[in-house]
Structures are given as C-alpha cells and as structure tokens.
Design an enzyme around this catalytic site. Structure first.
Site, PDB file in Angstrom:
ATOM      1  N   LYS A 216       0.819  -1.219   0.000  1.00 38.51           N
ATOM      2  CA  LYS A 216       0.000   0.000   0.000  1.00 38.51           C
ATOM      3  C   LYS A 216       0.846   1.258   0.000  1.00 38.51           C
ATOM      4  CE  LYS A 216      -4.474  -1.618   1.233  1.00 38.51           C
ATOM      5  NZ  LYS A 216      -5.557  -1.780   2.176  1.00 38.51           N
TER       6      LYS A 216
ATOM      7  N   LYS B 233      -3.445  -9.673  -8.872  1.00 38.89           N
ATOM      8  CA  LYS B 233      -4.788 -10.020  -8.400  1.00 38.89           C
ATOM      9  C   LYS B 233      -5.806  -8.926  -8.758  1.00 38.89           C
ATOM     10  CE  LYS B 233      -4.795  -8.147  -3.794  1.00 38.89           C
ATOM     11  NZ  LYS B 233      -4.998  -8.160  -2.401  1.00 38.89           N
TER      12      LYS B 233
ATOM     13  N   LYS C  83      -9.875  -3.825  -5.987  1.00 40.54           N
ATOM     14  CA  LYS C  83     -10.854  -2.737  -6.019  1.00 40.54           C
ATOM     15  C   LYS C  83     -10.211  -1.418  -6.428  1.00 40.54           C
ATOM     16  CE  LYS C  83     -13.667  -4.293  -2.080  1.00 40.54           C
ATOM     17  NZ  LYS C  83     -13.699  -4.123  -0.615  1.00 40.54           N
TER      18      LYS C  83
END
Ligand code: AMP
Ligand code: TRP
Length: 326
Positions: free
Chosen positions: A111, A192, A195
């Site tokens: 992140k 992957k 969102k």
C-alpha cells in the site's frame, strides 16, 4: 457450534474476486457455523477516504452481502465501529506485537509503495484484524488467498497471549477455497483483481449488468496459443477464466479445460461470461429489492448482539492482563 468470523473493507466496488474468493463461502458456511460478518470501517480509515463516502460504502457493502445470501436471522452482520471492543482488544494485542513481525507484513509495503500515506493505523492494520477474529473466539476465518499472512499473524498472537496470560483464545484456522482464492485482473492476469485498479476493464463488479460482464470477459487478456488449458505459468489469463467458470459452475478446471480445449477462445469466453451472468443475476436482483432502511436495521440489531457477545470476553481479557474493573 463452532464459530466463523470474517470481514470486508467498505472501500470501492466489491468485485467477483471478493465474491468468489470470500462472500460465497460466507454464505455457504452459515449452515454449519455460528457466523459473524463485519464491515470493517475502522480498517477502511487507514487509507485516505471521504467521510461522506464511507457512510454510503458501508451500507452498500452490507446490502451486497445480504443480497448474496448472508442471512441476518442466523448470522450477525454489522460494522466494526459499532463494537468498540475491536479497538480496545487491538490495543492490548498491539502491546505484544513485535515491530519485526509487522515489518514483514506485505500489505503495508504494497500500500505504501502504491502511494498511500504511511500512518500508524495502516501499519497496525493486521493487529486490528487479529482483534476482530479473537474478540469472538472464532475457529475459522473464510478469506481469499491475500489474507493468508494476516491469519498466520493472528494465530501467533493468540498463542503469544495464551502463553503469557492463560488459555483464552482458540487458535483460528483460515478457510481458503481451492479454486478462485485469488481471482486475477482481467487485464494483467499476473496481478490479483483489486478494487483499487484504475483500469475499469480489469475487474467485474458483483453488481455489473450482463452486458458489462460479457464485454469485460470478451476483452480479457489471454495469449496467442489457441488451446484452452489450465497452466497458471504459461497461460495465466485462460487459467483465471477457467477458475472463474469453475467457481460459478461447481465443475473442476480440468473438466472444463477438457470440454473447451479445442473450441477456440471466443466460444470459451462466451461460456465463461454466461456462467458468471447466471451466478450474479440473482444477487443483482436481490440487491435492487433491499432498501437502505432494511440494511440499517440489520446493522443496528447485529451491532447490539455483537456488543453483548464481546462483553464477557473483554472482561476475561482485562482481568487476565491486570486491568480488572472497579
Ligand atoms: P477486501 O475487499 O480487501 O476487504 O477483501 C474482502 C475479501 O475478499 C477478503 O477475504 C479477501 O481475501 C477477498 N479477496 C479480495 N480480492 C480477492 C481476489 N482478487 N480474489 C479472491 N479473493 C479476494
Ligand atoms: N483484511 C481483510 C481484507 O482486506 C478484511 C478483514 C478485516 C478481515 N478484519 C478481518 C478478514 C477479520 C477476516 C477476518 O480483506
């Protein structure tokens, strides 16, 4: 009955990875477990967010789960901030979490490398997740593959706590499905489905219309060898589509690969899209029939039950760590 706990962040648009990797199992496991499902709004605050959006995304996440079949008569469905004990237990567990362990957590690295500001909450994210699970003495945690490392840390923390303060927590197991535990991006099948992907073509939302589903599958990146075969190294795009279709139809990827081996990618993709449309249509329709008021009522009732369930455990924990109340 044994207990399961799982959570989802109310961020962005839940996609078929969330559904096939996690939510579907949440629904199925309600038959054999006492289930607690949580919209983890405190976790969602660890990256930049808009308070007005958070209210909308919390309700929306809960509505999607109800539409997918989470049954509020049998299971709890509430938002994490309704039960303050999540945060209290996280603090206690944080005092026994070595920095070295947190430094190894890949999600924080991912992140911050993706541009999210580093803050204490983001760093301590896995400790709060451990608290979520341990607060209800959950035995099983149905999640996608990306949560494996967090589950390992939760198990370690439970053991560490038990060794020092007495046997309070069961050691929870992860429940990770064999197929579709890691649904990949439709535009880069080595990453992957996420969102936060800015490329809308990379994912399919649980609520997307059939036309959008068909279009996205049709434009999914594959390869130039025309044989349908399950091979995640050499054919990651086709393997991903096989997993998606396998999860929707209950058939094995080998079986599907046999059937579609020589049919050509066009025909295979149409079959994948139809299987997905069939799986998503009832959810989309149920979603439309639920009102925000219905959802708030479920959250309210479940939140109360959650607080009641957490209270005796917290009394035990406080006493064990030397914080007996007066
Ligand atoms: P999140 O949206 O990150 O809160 O994830 C909610 C649940 O969906 C977790 O159990 C994740 O492991 C699972 N999940 C998220 N992305 C995927 C994916 N691409 N494939 C399979 N499961 C996923
Ligand atoms: N970290 C999980 C995710 O990003 C969400 C989550 C928070 C969770 N607390 C949890 C999942 C407890 C399972 C159990 O997907």
């Amino acid at each position: 009955m044994n207990r399961i706990f799982s959570g989802v962040q109310p961020t962005g648009n839940p996609h078929i990875g969330n559904y096939l990797g996690a939510f579907r199992n949440w629904v199925a496991l309600q038959d054999s477990y006492d289930a607690i499902y949580c919209i983890v709004d405190l976790h969602a605050m660890t990256i930049d967010y808009d308070p007005a959006d958070l209210e909308k995304t919390r309700i929306d996440a809960a509505k999607i789960l109800l539409a997918a079949g989470v049954d509020p008569d049998r299971s709890l469905l509430y938002t994490q901030s309704q039960v303050p004990a999540h945060a209290e237990l996280a603090w206690i567990l944080g005092t026994m979490t070595p920095m070295g362990v947190l430094n190894r957590m890949t999600q924080y690295k991912d992140k911050t490398e993706a541009g999210h500001a580093s803050n204490l909450g983001l760093y301590a994210y896995p400790v709060l997740m451990a608290a979520d699970i341990l607060l209800y003495r959950a035995n099983l945690v149905p999640v996608g593959d990306d949560q494996r490392q967090h589950l390992e840390m939760t198990r370690d923390l439970a053991e560490r706590f038990n060794n020092r303060f007495g046997d309070i927590f069961p050691i929870p197991d992860a429940y990770i499905p064999e197929t579709s535990a890691r649904v990949m991006s439709l535009q880069d099948p080595t990453a992957k489905m996420s969102k936060s992907d800015v490329n809308v073509k990379a994912s399919i939302s649980i609520l997307d219309d059939p036309d959008v589903v068909r279009k996205r599958i049709k434009s999914a990146v594959t390869d130039s060898d025309p044989i349908v075969r399950y091979d995640t190294d050499d054919k990651p795009g086709i393997s991903n589509l096989l997993e998606i279709m396998g999860a929707c139809t209950g058939r094995s990827v080998e079986d599907l690969a046999d059937e579609y081996a020589d049919s050509g990618y066009g025909v295979f993709k149409e079959a994948v899209a139809e299987a997905l449309v069939e799986e998503l249509t009832p959810i989309r329709e149920a979603y439309k029939s639920l009102s925000n008021g219905d959802v708030r009522q479920v959250l309210h009732t479940s939140g109360e039950k959650g607080r009641d369930l957490a209270a005796p455990l917290m009394r035990e924990v406080r006493k064990a760590v030397g914080l007996k109340g007066y």
